[in-house]
Design a protein around this motif. Structure first.
Motif, short mmCIF file in Angstrom:
data_model
loop_
_atom_site.label_atom_id
_atom_site.label_comp_id
_atom_site.label_asym_id
_atom_site.label_seq_id
_atom_site.Cartn_x
_atom_site.Cartn_y
_atom_site.Cartn_z
N THR A 91 -10.76 24.91 0.72
CA THR A 91 -11.49 25.87 1.54
C THR A 91 -12.47 26.57 0.61
OG1 THR A 91 -9.84 27.62 1.19
CG2 THR A 91 -9.60 26.25 3.17
N VAL A 92 -13.63 26.90 1.15
CA VAL A 92 -14.67 27.61 0.39
C VAL A 92 -15.05 28.84 1.20
CG1 VAL A 92 -16.95 27.47 -0.65
CG2 VAL A 92 -15.52 25.42 -0.53
N ASN A 93 -14.80 30.01 0.65
CA ASN A 93 -15.14 31.26 1.31
C ASN A 93 -16.67 31.41 1.34
OD1 ASN A 93 -15.86 34.24 1.30
ND2 ASN A 93 -13.68 34.32 1.81
N LYS A 94 -17.24 31.60 2.52
CA LYS A 94 -18.70 31.69 2.66
C LYS A 94 -19.28 32.91 1.94
CE LYS A 94 -19.29 29.36 7.08
NZ LYS A 94 -19.71 29.54 8.48
N GLU A 95 -18.57 34.01 1.99
CA GLU A 95 -19.09 35.25 1.43
C GLU A 95 -19.01 35.29 -0.10
OE1 GLU A 95 -17.94 39.92 1.75
OE2 GLU A 95 -17.92 38.74 3.61
N THR A 96 -17.90 34.79 -0.65
CA THR A 96 -17.67 34.93 -2.10
C THR A 96 -17.79 33.62 -2.88
OG1 THR A 96 -15.29 34.55 -1.91
CG2 THR A 96 -16.08 36.84 -1.67
N GLY A 97 -17.70 32.49 -2.20
CA GLY A 97 -17.69 31.21 -2.90
C GLY A 97 -16.35 30.87 -3.52
N GLU A 98 -15.31 31.67 -3.24
CA GLU A 98 -13.99 31.40 -3.81
C GLU A 98 -13.41 30.14 -3.19
OE1 GLU A 98 -11.93 35.02 -2.93
OE2 GLU A 98 -12.58 35.96 -4.79
N LEU A 99 -12.74 29.36 -4.04
CA LEU A 99 -12.15 28.09 -3.63
C LEU A 99 -10.63 28.20 -3.57
CD1 LEU A 99 -14.10 25.69 -6.02
CD2 LEU A 99 -14.68 26.28 -3.67
N ALA A 100 -10.05 27.40 -2.68
CA ALA A 100 -8.60 27.22 -2.63
C ALA A 100 -8.35 25.76 -2.31
CB ALA A 100 -7.98 28.13 -1.58
N THR A 101 -7.23 25.22 -2.80
CA THR A 101 -6.91 23.82 -2.55
C THR A 101 -5.43 23.64 -2.25
OG1 THR A 101 -7.10 21.55 -3.41
CG2 THR A 101 -6.52 23.27 -5.00
N ASP A 102 -5.14 22.57 -1.53
CA ASP A 102 -3.75 22.21 -1.27
C ASP A 102 -3.34 20.99 -2.11
OD1 ASP A 102 -5.05 20.12 0.01
OD2 ASP A 102 -3.97 20.33 1.90
N ASN A 103 -4.07 20.75 -3.19
CA ASN A 103 -3.80 19.62 -4.07
C ASN A 103 -2.41 19.78 -4.71
OD1 ASN A 103 -3.71 18.07 -6.60
ND2 ASN A 103 -5.85 17.61 -6.16
N MET A 104 -1.53 18.83 -4.44
CA MET A 104 -0.15 18.92 -4.91
C MET A 104 -0.05 18.91 -6.43
SD MET A 104 3.20 16.73 -3.77
CE MET A 104 2.73 15.19 -4.49
N SER A 105 -0.84 18.07 -7.10
CA SER A 105 -0.75 18.02 -8.57
C SER A 105 -1.23 19.33 -9.20
CB SER A 105 -1.54 16.84 -9.14
OG SER A 105 -2.92 16.98 -8.91
N TYR A 106 -2.20 19.99 -8.57
CA TYR A 106 -2.65 21.29 -9.08
C TYR A 106 -1.52 22.32 -8.95
CZ TYR A 106 -5.20 25.64 -9.62
OH TYR A 106 -5.61 26.88 -10.05
N ALA A 107 -0.85 22.33 -7.80
CA ALA A 107 0.25 23.27 -7.60
C ALA A 107 1.34 23.04 -8.64
CB ALA A 107 0.82 23.11 -6.19
N GLU A 108 1.66 21.77 -8.90
CA GLU A 108 2.69 21.47 -9.90
C GLU A 108 2.25 21.93 -11.28
OE1 GLU A 108 3.24 17.27 -9.36
OE2 GLU A 108 4.55 17.55 -7.63
N ASP A 109 0.97 21.73 -11.62
CA ASP A 109 0.45 22.19 -12.92
C ASP A 109 0.55 23.71 -13.05
OD1 ASP A 109 -0.13 19.59 -13.62
OD2 ASP A 109 -2.29 19.77 -13.21
N GLN A 110 0.46 24.41 -11.92
CA GLN A 110 0.54 25.87 -11.93
C GLN A 110 1.99 26.37 -11.88
OE1 GLN A 110 -2.36 27.68 -12.37
NE2 GLN A 110 -3.07 25.59 -12.62
N GLY A 111 2.93 25.42 -11.80
CA GLY A 111 4.34 25.80 -11.75
C GLY A 111 4.76 26.32 -10.39
N VAL A 112 4.03 25.92 -9.34
CA VAL A 112 4.33 26.38 -7.99
C VAL A 112 5.10 25.30 -7.25
CG1 VAL A 112 3.28 27.05 -5.79
CG2 VAL A 112 2.25 27.81 -7.94
N ASP A 113 6.15 25.71 -6.57
CA ASP A 113 6.90 24.79 -5.73
C ASP A 113 6.06 24.54 -4.49
OD1 ASP A 113 8.88 23.20 -4.69
OD2 ASP A 113 10.10 24.88 -3.98
N TRP A 114 5.34 23.43 -4.47
CA TRP A 114 4.33 23.16 -3.46
C TRP A 114 4.94 22.91 -2.09
CZ3 TRP A 114 2.51 18.84 -0.59
CH2 TRP A 114 1.24 19.00 -0.05
N GLU A 115 4.43 23.62 -1.11
CA GLU A 115 4.86 23.45 0.27
C GLU A 115 3.66 23.22 1.19
OE1 GLU A 115 7.34 26.71 1.37
OE2 GLU A 115 8.79 26.31 -0.22
N GLY A 116 2.56 22.72 0.61
CA GLY A 116 1.37 22.46 1.41
C GLY A 116 0.42 23.64 1.50
N ASP A 117 0.75 24.73 0.82
CA ASP A 117 -0.09 25.92 0.87
C ASP A 117 -1.35 25.73 0.05
OD1 ASP A 117 1.89 27.23 2.34
OD2 ASP A 117 2.89 27.95 0.53
#
Length: 122
Positions: A91-117
């Motif tokens: 997702t790309v926020n129109k106002e700020t340009g901030e990004l978010a992703t549901d990429n599972m490998s990224y979540a794992e790299d961040q130490g997050v128990d990925w649930e599709g968020d």
């Protein structure tokens, strides 16, 4: 000691706010949103050696953000040309340009128990 601690916290908060303002840039159209996503994919190595060459981007738009689904381009890079599996989304926020992703490998790299968020990503 307490006063020094409060100054450090104040400087940290000020720095974070300034950094956020410096990076806040409106995203005016879908092409700009896809460009930001491509840069993020390359920066994080999600496409391996091929980068985004074997990816297709499908964009949906809401009032607040661009929603970008990233699919494998099997027709271009091998595999069954009638199938384009979804790899992950952004997702790309129109106002700020901030990004978010549901990429599972990224979540794992961040130490997050990925649930599709969706997780914030630079």
């Amino acid at each position: 000691m307490k006063r020094i601690f409060n100054k450090k916290i104040g400087v940290l908060i000020f720095s974070l706010v300034c950094a956020g303002l410096a990076n806040a840039a409106p995203v005016r159209n879908a092409d700009e949103a896809v460009e930001l996503v491509e840069e993020s994919i390359i920066n994080h190595g999600f496409g391996g050696n091929q980068g985004t060459e074997c990816m297709k981007f499908y964009v949906d738009e809401t009032d607040d953000e661009f929603e970008i689904d990233v699919h494998s381009d099997n027709e271009k890079c091998g595999g069954d040309s009638s199938v384009e599996p979804r790899l992950f989304s952004y997702t790309v926020n129109k106002e700020t340009g901030e990004l978010a992703t549901d990429n599972m490998s990224y979540a794992e790299d961040q130490g997050v128990d990925w649930e599709g968020d969706f997780l914030p990503i630079d």
